[in-house]
Motif scaffolding. Structure first.
Motif, PDB file in Angstrom:
ATOM      1  N   ALA A 157       0.814  -1.219   0.000  1.00 53.70           N
ATOM      2  CA  ALA A 157       0.000   0.000   0.000  1.00 53.70           C
ATOM      3  C   ALA A 157       0.845   1.265   0.000  1.00 53.70           C
ATOM      4  CB  ALA A 157      -0.932   0.000   1.206  1.00 53.70           C
ATOM      5  N   ALA A 158       2.097   1.176   0.441  1.00 50.46           N
ATOM      6  CA  ALA A 158       2.953   2.364   0.496  1.00 50.46           C
ATOM      7  C   ALA A 158       3.400   2.834  -0.882  1.00 50.46           C
ATOM      8  CB  ALA A 158       4.183   2.084   1.359  1.00 50.46           C
ATOM      9  N   LEU A 159       3.249   1.996  -1.908  1.00 46.46           N
ATOM     10  CA  LEU A 159       3.687   2.334  -3.259  1.00 46.46           C
ATOM     11  C   LEU A 159       2.513   2.812  -4.093  1.00 46.46           C
ATOM     12  CD1 LEU A 159       6.116  -0.643  -3.941  1.00 46.46           C
ATOM     13  CD2 LEU A 159       6.655   1.614  -3.008  1.00 46.46           C
ATOM     14  N   ARG A 160       2.685   3.958  -4.732  1.00 47.86           N
ATOM     15  CA  ARG A 160       1.605   4.578  -5.506  1.00 47.86           C
ATOM     16  C   ARG A 160       2.163   5.055  -6.852  1.00 47.86           C
ATOM     17  NH1 ARG A 160      -3.413   3.928  -3.421  1.00 47.86           N
ATOM     18  NH2 ARG A 160      -4.027   5.970  -4.227  1.00 47.86           N
ATOM     19  N   PHE A 161       1.247   5.506  -7.717  1.00 52.87           N
ATOM     20  CA  PHE A 161       1.640   5.965  -9.050  1.00 52.87           C
ATOM     21  C   PHE A 161       0.979   7.304  -9.354  1.00 52.87           C
ATOM     22  CE2 PHE A 161       0.742   6.097 -13.703  1.00 52.87           C
ATOM     23  CZ  PHE A 161       2.053   6.193 -14.154  1.00 52.87           C
ATOM     24  N   HIS A 162       1.787   8.209  -9.912  1.00 54.66           N
ATOM     25  CA  HIS A 162       1.271   9.491 -10.413  1.00 54.66           C
ATOM     26  C   HIS A 162       1.592   9.552 -11.900  1.00 54.66           C
ATOM     27  CE1 HIS A 162       0.416  13.716 -10.953  1.00 54.66           C
ATOM     28  NE2 HIS A 162       0.178  13.892  -9.657  1.00 54.66           N
ATOM     29  N   PRO A 163       0.592   9.753 -12.763  1.00 53.30           N
ATOM     30  CA  PRO A 163       0.852   9.693 -14.204  1.00 53.30           C
ATOM     31  C   PRO A 163       1.593  10.896 -14.768  1.00 53.30           C
ATOM     32  CG  PRO A 163      -1.439  10.244 -13.782  1.00 53.30           C
ATOM     33  CD  PRO A 163      -0.839   9.903 -12.460  1.00 53.30           C
ATOM     34  N   ALA A 164       1.538  12.046 -14.079  1.00 53.89           N
ATOM     35  CA  ALA A 164       2.190  13.254 -14.600  1.00 53.89           C
ATOM     36  C   ALA A 164       2.627  14.132 -13.432  1.00 53.89           C
ATOM     37  CB  ALA A 164       1.253  14.018 -15.531  1.00 53.89           C
ATOM     38  N   CYS A 165       3.633  13.687 -12.721  1.00 52.81           N
ATOM     39  CA  CYS A 165       4.073  14.354 -11.498  1.00 52.81           C
ATOM     40  C   CYS A 165       5.028  15.507 -11.847  1.00 52.81           C
ATOM     41  CB  CYS A 165       4.767  13.346 -10.587  1.00 52.81           C
ATOM     42  SG  CYS A 165       5.057  13.930  -8.920  1.00 52.81           S
ATOM     43  N   HIS A 166       4.816  16.633 -11.202  1.00 52.41           N
ATOM     44  CA  HIS A 166       5.651  17.805 -11.466  1.00 52.41           C
ATOM     45  C   HIS A 166       7.056  17.612 -10.916  1.00 52.41           C
ATOM     46  CE1 HIS A 166       7.427  21.676 -10.135  1.00 52.41           C
ATOM     47  NE2 HIS A 166       7.059  22.061 -11.322  1.00 52.41           N
ATOM     48  N   CYS A 167       8.043  18.054 -11.671  1.00 53.70           N
ATOM     49  CA  CYS A 167       9.410  18.138 -11.175  1.00 53.70           C
ATOM     50  C   CYS A 167      10.094  19.309 -11.870  1.00 53.70           C
ATOM     51  CB  CYS A 167      10.182  16.843 -11.396  1.00 53.70           C
ATOM     52  SG  CYS A 167      10.746  16.568 -13.082  1.00 53.70           S
ATOM     53  N   ARG A 168      11.160  19.780 -11.260  1.00 57.61           N
ATOM     54  CA  ARG A 168      11.891  20.918 -11.807  1.00 57.61           C
ATOM     55  C   ARG A 168      13.246  20.461 -12.337  1.00 57.61           C
ATOM     56  NH1 ARG A 168      10.593  25.863 -11.811  1.00 57.61           N
ATOM     57  NH2 ARG A 168       8.975  25.516 -10.252  1.00 57.61           N
ATOM     58  N   ASP A 169      13.573  20.913 -13.544  1.00 62.91           N
ATOM     59  CA  ASP A 169      14.891  20.624 -14.104  1.00 62.91           C
ATOM     60  C   ASP A 169      15.932  21.355 -13.273  1.00 62.91           C
ATOM     61  OD1 ASP A 169      17.306  20.918 -15.751  1.00 62.91           O
ATOM     62  OD2 ASP A 169      16.115  20.020 -17.344  1.00 62.91           O
ATOM     63  N   LEU A 170      16.850  20.616 -12.648  1.00 67.46           N
ATOM     64  CA  LEU A 170      17.815  21.213 -11.734  1.00 67.46           C
ATOM     65  C   LEU A 170      18.864  22.054 -12.451  1.00 67.46           C
ATOM     66  CD1 LEU A 170      18.378  18.228  -9.269  1.00 67.46           C
ATOM     67  CD2 LEU A 170      16.797  20.163  -9.060  1.00 67.46           C
ATOM     68  N   LYS A 171      18.997  21.894 -13.770  1.00 68.41           N
ATOM     69  CA  LYS A 171      19.976  22.688 -14.520  1.00 68.41           C
ATOM     70  C   LYS A 171      19.368  23.962 -15.076  1.00 68.41           C
ATOM     71  CE  LYS A 171      22.896  18.800 -15.910  1.00 68.41           C
ATOM     72  NZ  LYS A 171      23.447  18.023 -17.050  1.00 68.41           N
ATOM     73  N   THR A 172      18.143  23.863 -15.616  1.00 70.08           N
ATOM     74  CA  THR A 172      17.532  25.022 -16.285  1.00 70.08           C
ATOM     75  C   THR A 172      16.447  25.689 -15.450  1.00 70.08           C
ATOM     76  OG1 THR A 172      15.792  23.711 -17.374  1.00 70.08           O
ATOM     77  CG2 THR A 172      17.928  23.865 -18.485  1.00 70.08           C
ATOM     78  N   GLY A 173      15.922  24.994 -14.451  1.00 68.42           N
ATOM     79  CA  GLY A 173      14.820  25.544 -13.663  1.00 68.42           C
ATOM     80  C   GLY A 173      13.460  25.363 -14.305  1.00 68.42           C
ATOM     81  N   ARG A 174      13.407  24.739 -15.476  1.00 71.47           N
ATOM     82  CA  ARG A 174      12.120  24.563 -16.164  1.00 71.47           C
ATOM     83  C   ARG A 174      11.230  23.590 -15.413  1.00 71.47           C
ATOM     84  NH1 ARG A 174      11.704  22.195 -20.971  1.00 71.47           N
ATOM     85  NH2 ARG A 174      13.660  21.060 -20.736  1.00 71.47           N
ATOM     86  N   SER A 175       9.934  23.821 -15.495  1.00 68.76           N
ATOM     87  CA  SER A 175       8.952  22.930 -14.891  1.00 68.76           C
ATOM     88  C   SER A 175       8.651  21.800 -15.866  1.00 68.76           C
ATOM     89  CB  SER A 175       7.677  23.700 -14.563  1.00 68.76           C
ATOM     90  OG  SER A 175       6.716  22.857 -13.994  1.00 68.76           O
TER      91      SER A 175
END
Length: 354
Positions: free
Chosen positions: A161-179
Motif C-alpha cells: 500500500a505504500a507504493l503509488r503511481f502518479h501519471p504526470a508528477c511535477h518536477c523541476r529541471d535542476l539545470k535550467t529551472g524549467r517545470s
C-alpha cells in the motif's frame, strides 16, 4: 571541531555530524551557497559569504565529499566549518545547532517521548504538501511504476500500500529551472505511528525505459529523517524483528525472499543512520550498500540501536546492493546467501514472496 555533541540517543561527535552533512553535500551547498552552481563533482562559488565567482570549490562526491578550499584566501575545511563561516558563528554549540536544524536532527535539549525516543522537529508545511500530492496518486497495479519495478526483478509490488503511481508528477529541471512532468513511482514515508511525513518520487521514462533522463530522478518531499517507507508493518502492536535498508529497490529486493518480516526503506545513507527503530524491536537487520557512505550509516545505526538494547545484524550483499544481487545472481542465490545472516529464531521469515 572535536567537541562531543550532547544529543540523547545519538551521541554524535563533530566528526560524525560533519559526515552526516557530507552525505547531503549538494543540498548543504544549495542552501548556504545559493549563488554558486554545480560543475561536475564540485560546487563552485565566490566565497563563504555566498558571493558569485569561482574561487571556492566544495567536493560533492567520493571519500572527500564536503571538503572545501578557497583558492583566493587559502581557507579550507569541512561543511561544519562552512556553516560557521557563512553564518558568522563563533561558538561550536551554535554551529552544531545550525547543522542539526538543517539535517532535522533533534536538538541537544530536545525532550524524549515515553519510549525514550527523541521528539522530532516540525519543519513547516512540507509534510502537508507531501500528503496532498500523495492524495493525487493511485495504486501501482497495471501502471508504468509496476512495470519499472518488474524490470528491476521485483514482483508483487502492487501488494504494498505504500507504493503509488502518479501519471504526470511535477518536477523541476535542476539545470535550467524549467517545470517538467513525468510519470512517477511515489512511495509514502511514515513515522513510527503510521503518519505520512513525506513522499519519495522516482520519475520514470514515459516510454518505459527505466528512470526519467533528468538529473537526480529520485527526489523527496517532507520529513524523512527518522522515518521510512514501511512494508508489512502491523497497524498496531510491537515489532519483534525488522529489516531496514537504504534504498527502496534494495528493500523491495529483500522482500522477495524475506517475506515474513516487516521492512523499511530509509531512502538514503543519511536517513538510514537516523532511522528510529520500531517500538518493542528486539532484533534489527540492517541492509547496507557496499560503499563508504553505506558503511558509515550502518555503523551509526548499529551504535544507536544497540544503545537501546536492540540486537543488530548487518546483511551484506554479494555485489553492490541487494537489487544487483537479485538481478544478476537470482532469487535462489539471494535466499541462500541470506540464510547464514538471519538468526535461527527468524529463519521462518526466509521464504520466497508468493
Amino acid at each position: 571541531m572535536s567537541d562531543p555533541i550532547d544529543d540523547p540517543g545519538f551521541g554524535l561527535s563533530a566528526e560524525e555530524l560533519a559526515d552526516r552533512l557530507a552525505l547531503v553535500a549538494e543540498a548543504v551547498c544549495r542552501h548556504y551557497l545559493s549563488a554558486g552552481r554545480r560543475a561536475g563533482n564540485y560546487w563552485i562559488v565566490g566565497d563563504v559569504a555566498n558571493n558569485s565567482g569561482r574561487s571556492l570549490y566544495i567536493r560533492l562526491t567520493g571519500p572527500r565529499a564536503g571538503r572545501w578550499t578557497d583558492a583566493a584566501t587559502g581557507q579550507y575545511g569541512d561543511l561544519l566549518d562552512l556553516i560557521r563561516e557563512s553564518g558568522g558563528l563563533n561558538a561550536f554549540r551554535d554551529v552544531a545547532a545550525e547543522a542539526r536544524h538543517f539535517l532535522r536532527l533533534p536538538a541537544a535539549t530536545r525532550p524524549l517521548d515515553d519510549t525514550g525516543r527523541p521528539v522530532w522537529r516540525d519543519g513547516g508545511a512540507s509534510p502537508e504538501r507531501a500528503r496532498r500530492l500523495l492524495s493525487m496518486t493511485r495504486p501501482i497495479a497495471g501502471t508504468l511504476a509496476e512495470r519499472y519495478l518488474c524490470g528491476r526483478g521485483i514482483d508483487g509490488a502492487a501488494d504494498h500500500a505504500a507504493l503509488r503511481f502518479h501519471p504526470a508528477c511535477h518536477c523541476r529541471d535542476l539545470k535550467t529551472g524549467r517545470s517538467l512532468r513525468f510519470p512517477a513511482l511515489v512511495a509514502a514515508v511514515t513515522n513510527s505511528i503510521g503518519e505520512v511525513t513525506a513522499i519519495h518520487r522516482t520519475f520514470l521514462d514515459p516510454r518505459g525505459q527505466g528512470k526519467a533522463r533528468i538529473e537526480d530522478p529520485r527526489r523527496a518531499l517532507g520529513h524523512l529523517l527518522g522515518n521510512a517507507v514501511r512494508f508489512r508493518f502491523p497497524p498496531d502492536g510491537d515489532v519483534v524483528a525488522a529489516v531496514v535498508g537504504e534504498g527502496l529497490e534494495t528493500v523491495l529486493s529483500l522482500s522477495q525472499v524475506v517475506s515474513g518480516m516487516p521492512m523499511a526503506a530509509a531512502l538514503s545513507a543519511a536517513h538510514l543512520a537516523a532511522f528510529v527503530p520500531p517500538a518493542g524491536c528486539l532484533r534489527l537487520y540492517i541492509a547496507g550498500d557496499a560503499d563508504a557512505a553505506g558503511r558509515r550509516a550502518v555503523s551509526t545505526l548499529r551504535r544507536r540501536a544497540e544503545a537501546l538494547g536492540i540486537r543488530t545484524q548487518v546483511l551484506n550483499p554479494e555485489l553492490g546492493d541487494f537489487n544487483e544481487d537479485l538481478l544478476h545472481l537470482g532469487s535462489d542465490r539471494l535466499l541462500a546467501h541470506l540464510r547464514d545472516q538471519i538468526a535461527p529464531e527468524d529463519a521462518a521469515a526466509l521464504r520466497p514472496a508468493q
